[in-house]
Design a protein around this motif. Sequence first.
Motif, PDB file in Angstrom:
ATOM      1  N   SER A 124       0.652  -1.337  -0.043  1.00  0.00           N
ATOM      2  CA  SER A 124       0.100  -0.027  -0.092  1.00  0.00           C
ATOM      3  C   SER A 124       0.965   1.251  -0.100  1.00  0.00           C
ATOM      4  N   GLU A 125       1.802   1.458  -0.880  1.00  0.00           N
ATOM      5  CA  GLU A 125       2.613   2.537  -1.308  1.00  0.00           C
ATOM      6  C   GLU A 125       1.990   3.708  -1.890  1.00  0.00           C
ATOM      7  N   ASN A 126       1.384   3.208  -3.106  1.00  0.00           N
ATOM      8  CA  ASN A 126       0.825   4.029  -4.005  1.00  0.00           C
ATOM      9  C   ASN A 126      -0.337   3.559  -4.547  1.00  0.00           C
ATOM     10  N   LEU A 127      -1.434   4.551  -4.719  1.00  0.00           N
ATOM     11  CA  LEU A 127      -2.725   4.237  -5.030  1.00  0.00           C
ATOM     12  C   LEU A 127      -2.956   3.443  -6.276  1.00  0.00           C
ATOM     13  N   LYS A 128      -2.240   3.890  -7.572  1.00  0.00           N
ATOM     14  CA  LYS A 128      -2.114   2.951  -8.738  1.00  0.00           C
ATOM     15  C   LYS A 128      -1.922   1.682  -8.402  1.00  0.00           C
ATOM     16  N   GLU A 129      -0.839   1.524  -7.570  1.00  0.00           N
ATOM     17  CA  GLU A 129      -0.223   0.001  -7.143  1.00  0.00           C
ATOM     18  C   GLU A 129      -1.588  -0.707  -6.533  1.00  0.00           C
ATOM     19  N   ILE A 130      -2.135  -0.051  -5.573  1.00  0.00           N
ATOM     20  CA  ILE A 130      -3.227  -0.587  -5.161  1.00  0.00           C
ATOM     21  C   ILE A 130      -4.449  -1.148  -5.992  1.00  0.00           C
ATOM     22  N   ASP A 131      -4.607  -0.492  -6.813  1.00  0.00           N
ATOM     23  CA  ASP A 131      -5.705  -0.602  -7.980  1.00  0.00           C
ATOM     24  C   ASP A 131      -5.115  -1.657  -8.591  1.00  0.00           C
ATOM     25  N   TRP A 132      -3.873  -1.809  -8.859  1.00  0.00           N
ATOM     26  CA  TRP A 132      -3.226  -2.987  -9.572  1.00  0.00           C
ATOM     27  C   TRP A 132      -3.503  -4.270  -8.968  1.00  0.00           C
ATOM     28  N   VAL A 133      -3.193  -4.302  -7.868  1.00  0.00           N
ATOM     29  CA  VAL A 133      -3.399  -5.478  -6.745  1.00  0.00           C
ATOM     30  C   VAL A 133      -4.829  -5.749  -6.837  1.00  0.00           C
ATOM     31  N   LYS A 134      -5.855  -4.918  -6.814  1.00  0.00           N
ATOM     32  CA  LYS A 134      -7.246  -5.305  -6.821  1.00  0.00           C
ATOM     33  C   LYS A 134      -7.551  -5.953  -7.928  1.00  0.00           C
ATOM     34  N   ALA A 135      -6.973  -5.584  -9.239  1.00  0.00           N
ATOM     35  CA  ALA A 135      -7.409  -6.066 -10.558  1.00  0.00           C
ATOM     36  C   ALA A 135      -6.681  -7.379 -10.640  1.00  0.00           C
ATOM     37  N   LEU A 136      -5.305  -7.670 -10.023  1.00  0.00           N
ATOM     38  CA  LEU A 136      -4.865  -9.145 -10.204  1.00  0.00           C
ATOM     39  C   LEU A 136      -5.416 -10.055  -9.224  1.00  0.00           C
ATOM     40  N   PHE A 137      -5.880  -9.663  -7.989  1.00  0.00           N
ATOM     41  CA  PHE A 137      -6.339 -10.736  -6.942  1.00  0.00           C
ATOM     42  C   PHE A 137      -8.027 -10.036  -6.727  1.00  0.00           C
ATOM     43  N   PRO A 138      -8.495 -10.223  -7.530  1.00  0.00           N
ATOM     44  CA  PRO A 138     -10.013  -9.734  -7.439  1.00  0.00           C
ATOM     45  C   PRO A 138     -10.735 -10.538  -6.044  1.00  0.00           C
ATOM     46  N   GLU A 139     -10.367 -11.627  -6.135  1.00  0.00           N
ATOM     47  CA  GLU A 139     -10.974 -12.450  -4.779  1.00  0.00           C
ATOM     48  C   GLU A 139     -10.637 -12.223  -3.676  1.00  0.00           C
ATOM     49  N   ARG A 140      -9.530 -11.353  -3.255  1.00  0.00           N
ATOM     50  CA  ARG A 140      -9.008 -10.984  -2.114  1.00  0.00           C
ATOM     51  C   ARG A 140      -9.814  -9.643  -1.566  1.00  0.00           C
ATOM     52  N   LYS A 141      -9.878  -9.602  -0.422  1.00  0.00           N
ATOM     53  CA  LYS A 141     -10.573  -8.418   0.447  1.00  0.00           C
ATOM     54  C   LYS A 141      -9.879  -7.035  -0.078  1.00  0.00           C
ATOM     55  N   GLY A 142      -8.453  -7.356  -0.016  1.00  0.00           N
ATOM     56  CA  GLY A 142      -7.646  -5.999  -0.305  1.00  0.00           C
ATOM     57  C   GLY A 142      -6.159  -6.658  -0.294  1.00  0.00           C
ATOM     58  N   TYR A 143      -5.238  -5.506  -0.490  1.00  0.00           N
ATOM     59  CA  TYR A 143      -4.047  -5.557  -0.683  1.00  0.00           C
ATOM     60  C   TYR A 143      -3.355  -6.535   0.621  1.00  0.00           C
ATOM     61  N   LEU A 144      -3.502  -6.006   1.645  1.00  0.00           N
ATOM     62  CA  LEU A 144      -2.986  -7.001   2.834  1.00  0.00           C
ATOM     63  C   LEU A 144      -3.443  -8.319   2.910  1.00  0.00           C
ATOM     64  N   ASP A 145      -4.720  -8.602   2.670  1.00  0.00           N
ATOM     65  CA  ASP A 145      -5.224  -9.878   2.664  1.00  0.00           C
ATOM     66  C   ASP A 145      -4.583 -10.793   1.570  1.00  0.00           C
ATOM     67  N   VAL A 146      -4.134 -10.306   0.342  1.00  0.00           N
ATOM     68  CA  VAL A 146      -3.322 -10.945  -0.524  1.00  0.00           C
ATOM     69  C   VAL A 146      -2.224 -11.844   0.151  1.00  0.00           C
TER      70      VAL A 146
END
Length: 434
Positions: free
Chosen positions: A235-257
Amino acid sequence: MSATRKAYRAAILHSIADPAEVGVEASYQYFEDGLMLIDNGKISALGHARDLLPTLAADIEVEHYQDALITPGFIDTHIHFPQTGMIGSYGEQLLDWLNTYTFPCEKQFADKAHADKVAKIFIEELLRNGTTTALVFGSVHPESVNAFFEHAERLDLRMIAGKVMMDRNAPDYLTDTAESGYIQSKALIERWHGKGRLHYAVTPRFAPTSTPEQLTLAGQLLGEYPDLYMHTHLSENLKEIDWVKALFPERKGYLDVYDHFKLLGQRSVFAHGVHLCDDECQRLAETGSAVAFCPTSNLFLGSGLFNLPQAEKFKVKVGLGTDVGAGTSFSLLNTLNEAYKVMQLQGARLSPFKSLYLATLGGARALSLDDRIGSLRPGNDADFVVLDYKATALMDYRLQQSNSIDETLFVLMTLGDDRTVKQTFAAGRCVHQR
């Protein structure tokens, strides 16, 4: 390790607790005229010079520093050794910066001779700035980690590092595979983890550059070697967070990955955490995971402002990171200068004693090493620095106006840099002298 006994006399200051938990006054010990006795690389006594001097054997040498302050060695909980040569690279935010500068720079570390050269420069810079322990990213190449540990071992430093695991969303010249990343990491663990004062960190770069298969194997390594570290970005950068959501849509959020792949725990350190929600802070605290607060990097890349009061509310362990090469200085004094401003921008205060805690004992707690480093408690490793009150003409003049140790400490952190560090000691041996 040094086999000699020696005493050091100066003003001495160290953290003994987190000011956020016990209050400022109970968080530190200060000896205006202090004495510290070193025996075989460990601290064996600490106190007022008037009390300890009469107890010393006649043959013990006492080194007396005038106009100086001894503190524990600084602890950097997030830094990239292969990015030393690209510090101060212009004009990009995180994701473009990685592609434009970072990846081409890290490509060179396939060459062991290059890695050796940079490892020497990197460790000299750490020690010149008073940093005695760091949690270090290597590159994807095992050569980088071997070079770093070889240089650290020669100086008997307490250091933690790992090979980057990165099997997608990066140039072909800089990727491993899930299997090769596991095999190479395992070989490095067997060679270096627990050797002398060295420790290994399983190091997936960040969620977007590792497949689920690779993250699964990273978690498997942590299960196979229970006292390993885990080091990555969060969770460094907002675009990075959006990218993580797109790559791991089944997870609740970045930390949950990371949580899903069993990467949270007492020795897990997540760099940045600029954009965390309360639930993520709660989960970090529950698992004993830590965050590395990297103010110079977060400002330089325009990533955002770390919310230290939020982390304190949930009792998340927090250390300080320079994050070179997005960070613009190896100096933790300089980094604390920026951390103060990050808090000011959020209407919060960062006291000099909390700053000292973050750079020393807080970092040690983030690394689960506070039984060995981070304070000057007898029994700890003799890792410490001597800070020079007369390092610059301005600092000398300014400190003549100081009426208290908290004012003096704040001036050191506001005006201080590598010039302030007169000497750096690791395991009782002087490893840097200005």
